[in-house]
Design a protein around this motif. Structure first.
Motif, mmCIF file in Angstrom:
data_model
loop_
_atom_site.group_PDB
_atom_site.id
_atom_site.type_symbol
_atom_site.label_atom_id
_atom_site.label_comp_id
_atom_site.label_asym_id
_atom_site.label_seq_id
_atom_site.Cartn_x
_atom_site.Cartn_y
_atom_site.Cartn_z
ATOM 1 N N LEU A 6 -0.539 -0.809 -8.224
ATOM 2 C CA LEU A 6 -1.053 0.585 -9.150
ATOM 3 C C LEU A 6 -0.667 1.526 -8.113
ATOM 4 O O LEU A 6 -0.747 3.040 -9.012
ATOM 5 N N GLY A 7 -0.387 2.144 -6.872
ATOM 6 C CA GLY A 7 0.075 2.816 -6.133
ATOM 7 C C GLY A 7 -0.722 3.044 -4.516
ATOM 8 O O GLY A 7 -1.238 1.629 -3.821
ATOM 9 N N LYS A 8 -0.332 3.718 -3.766
ATOM 10 C CA LYS A 8 -0.219 3.935 -2.605
ATOM 11 C C LYS A 8 -0.780 5.255 -2.058
ATOM 12 O O LYS A 8 -0.358 6.411 -2.684
ATOM 13 N N ASN A 9 -1.592 5.328 -1.286
ATOM 14 C CA ASN A 9 -1.561 6.537 -0.044
ATOM 15 C C ASN A 9 -0.805 6.640 0.685
ATOM 16 O O ASN A 9 -1.763 6.502 1.770
ATOM 17 N N SER A 10 -0.068 7.379 0.854
ATOM 18 C CA SER A 10 0.818 6.964 1.856
ATOM 19 C C SER A 10 1.642 8.408 3.114
ATOM 20 O O SER A 10 1.844 9.210 2.770
ATOM 21 N N THR A 11 1.162 7.752 4.174
ATOM 22 C CA THR A 11 1.760 8.821 5.319
ATOM 23 C C THR A 11 2.904 8.340 6.417
ATOM 24 O O THR A 11 2.756 6.649 6.276
ATOM 25 N N PRO A 12 3.170 8.564 7.272
ATOM 26 C CA PRO A 12 4.239 7.972 7.643
ATOM 27 C C PRO A 12 3.279 6.708 8.414
ATOM 28 O O PRO A 12 2.716 7.518 9.472
ATOM 29 N N TYR A 19 -3.504 -2.479 -5.893
ATOM 30 C CA TYR A 19 -3.147 -3.090 -6.431
ATOM 31 C C TYR A 19 -3.631 -4.520 -7.744
ATOM 32 O O TYR A 19 -5.353 -4.630 -6.932
ATOM 33 N N VAL A 20 -3.623 -4.683 -8.780
ATOM 34 C CA VAL A 20 -4.124 -5.400 -9.338
ATOM 35 C C VAL A 20 -3.422 -6.537 -9.756
ATOM 36 O O VAL A 20 -2.611 -6.784 -9.913
ATOM 37 N N SER A 21 -4.146 -7.304 -9.693
ATOM 38 C CA SER A 21 -3.280 -9.195 -10.011
ATOM 39 C C SER A 21 -3.482 -10.403 -11.448
ATOM 40 O O SER A 21 -4.413 -9.351 -12.074
ATOM 41 N N ASP A 22 -3.255 -11.043 -11.255
ATOM 42 C CA ASP A 22 -3.202 -11.411 -12.890
ATOM 43 C C ASP A 22 -4.659 -12.350 -12.182
ATOM 44 O O ASP A 22 -4.759 -13.450 -13.188
ATOM 45 N N GLN A 23 -4.830 -12.792 -11.277
ATOM 46 C CA GLN A 23 -6.841 -13.163 -11.443
ATOM 47 C C GLN A 23 -8.087 -12.355 -11.456
ATOM 48 O O GLN A 23 -8.693 -12.455 -11.030
ATOM 49 N N ASN A 24 -8.009 -11.543 -12.540
ATOM 50 C CA ASN A 24 -8.710 -10.674 -12.922
ATOM 51 C C ASN A 24 -9.204 -9.582 -11.582
ATOM 52 O O ASN A 24 -10.802 -9.239 -11.661
ATOM 53 N N THR A 25 -8.371 -9.690 -10.355
ATOM 54 C CA THR A 25 -9.162 -8.915 -8.940
ATOM 55 C C THR A 25 -8.333 -7.630 -8.871
ATOM 56 O O THR A 25 -6.878 -7.596 -9.353
ATOM 57 N N ILE A 52 -12.216 -3.121 5.787
ATOM 58 C CA ILE A 52 -10.629 -2.539 5.469
ATOM 59 C C ILE A 52 -10.904 -1.057 5.206
ATOM 60 O O ILE A 52 -12.268 -0.768 4.746
ATOM 61 N N GLU A 53 -10.791 -0.409 5.434
ATOM 62 C CA GLU A 53 -10.279 1.640 5.698
ATOM 63 C C GLU A 53 -9.328 1.356 4.962
ATOM 64 O O GLU A 53 -8.320 1.186 5.487
ATOM 65 N N VAL A 54 -10.195 2.865 3.626
ATOM 66 C CA VAL A 54 -8.657 3.163 2.853
ATOM 67 C C VAL A 54 -9.503 4.635 2.799
ATOM 68 O O VAL A 54 -10.322 4.609 2.391
ATOM 69 N N PRO A 55 -8.162 6.045 1.770
ATOM 70 C CA PRO A 55 -8.545 7.202 1.397
ATOM 71 C C PRO A 55 -9.135 6.799 0.209
ATOM 72 O O PRO A 55 -8.736 5.978 -0.465
ATOM 73 N N THR A 56 -10.289 7.642 0.001
ATOM 74 C CA THR A 56 -11.435 7.673 -1.254
ATOM 75 C C THR A 56 -9.509 8.104 -2.413
ATOM 76 O O THR A 56 -10.125 7.394 -3.586
ATOM 77 N N GLU A 57 -9.097 8.831 -2.490
ATOM 78 C CA GLU A 57 -7.561 9.617 -3.090
ATOM 79 C C GLU A 57 -7.669 8.510 -3.450
ATOM 80 O O GLU A 57 -6.118 7.710 -4.810
ATOM 81 N N LEU A 58 -7.535 6.958 -2.955
ATOM 82 C CA LEU A 58 -6.602 5.442 -3.168
ATOM 83 C C LEU A 58 -7.101 5.115 -4.658
ATOM 84 O O LEU A 58 -5.757 4.322 -5.526
ATOM 85 N N PHE A 59 -8.385 5.131 -4.951
ATOM 86 C CA PHE A 59 -8.972 4.660 -6.543
ATOM 87 C C PHE A 59 -8.952 5.222 -7.429
ATOM 88 O O PHE A 59 -8.847 5.294 -8.471
ATOM 89 N N GLU A 60 -7.737 6.672 -7.193
ATOM 90 C CA GLU A 60 -7.088 7.748 -8.505
ATOM 91 C C GLU A 60 -5.921 6.620 -8.900
ATOM 92 O O GLU A 60 -5.718 7.238 -10.300
ATOM 93 N N HIS A 61 -6.038 5.648 -8.423
ATOM 94 C CA HIS A 61 -4.990 4.889 -9.426
ATOM 95 C C HIS A 61 -5.116 4.338 -10.270
ATOM 96 O O HIS A 61 -4.220 3.354 -10.764
ATOM 97 N N LEU A 62 -6.490 3.389 -10.229
ATOM 98 C CA LEU A 62 -7.554 2.937 -11.281
ATOM 99 C C LEU A 62 -6.690 3.126 -12.501
ATOM 100 O O LEU A 62 -7.267 2.642 -13.776
ATOM 101 N N GLY A 70 -10.836 7.109 -11.596
ATOM 102 C CA GLY A 70 -10.912 6.636 -10.258
ATOM 103 C C GLY A 70 -12.481 7.163 -8.723
ATOM 104 O O GLY A 70 -12.040 7.452 -7.827
ATOM 105 N N GLU A 71 -13.207 8.173 -9.803
ATOM 106 C CA GLU A 71 -14.281 8.683 -8.634
ATOM 107 C C GLU A 71 -15.076 7.412 -8.624
ATOM 108 O O GLU A 71 -15.770 7.118 -9.768
ATOM 109 N N ILE A 72 -15.761 7.373 -7.494
ATOM 110 C CA ILE A 72 -17.064 6.524 -7.058
ATOM 111 C C ILE A 72 -17.037 7.286 -7.389
ATOM 112 O O ILE A 72 -18.169 8.424 -6.560
ATOM 113 N N VAL A 73 -18.979 7.188 -7.748
ATOM 114 C CA VAL A 73 -20.614 7.547 -7.883
ATOM 115 C C VAL A 73 -21.307 6.775 -7.139
ATOM 116 O O VAL A 73 -22.206 7.376 -7.240
#
Length: 136
Positions: A6-12, A19-25, A52-62, A70-73
């Protein structure tokens, strides 16, 4: 298990990925949480779970998974903490599926968790329109 990127939030050197899986996860790749202050805020991590820790912007790929936002409320499991740095701490079962892992590139300081799609989408804002009201 097959994954769809779906996407990544990447810096060097960093690569939180969604990702979305074929298992509804969702499979969420992020930084392993090892900071004592974060571990103390979460408390005991149950057997078989990891943080795990991820940037909130990662969820924009939803939005690429047919979600309107992809905004968490709401912050409920698997979402544990919103940090001052604009990241989210998530808890879930660590991914061990060899087929899924073979589709990913992951540095040693990262890992991934697998969570039901509903556990993430239920915490995201859905499209409520510009005035946030519904016609009767």
């Amino acid at each position: 298990m097959k994954l769809r990127f779906l996407g990544k939030n990447s810096t060097p050197g960093d690569s939180p990925t969604l990702y979305v899986s074929d298992q509804n996860t969702y499979v969420i790749q992020g930084w392993k949480v090892m900071a004592n202050d974060l571990l103390m805020q979460v408390g005991e991590v149950p057997e078989g779970q990891t943080l795990i820790e991820v940037p909130t912007e990662l969820f924009e790929h939803l939005t690429k998974d047919d979600l309107t936002s992809g905004e968490i409320v709401r912050f409920e499991k698997p979402i544990e903490i919103l940090t001052e740095q604009g990241t989210v701490i998530l808890m879930g079962p660590e991914m061990h599926d060899p087929e899924a892992l073979s589709q990913m590139r992951m540095p040693d300081y990262e890992t991934c968790i697998e969570v039901p799609r509903s556990s993430i989408t239920a915490r995201l804002e859905v499209d409520r329109g510009p005035d946030h009201s519904r016609a009767a």
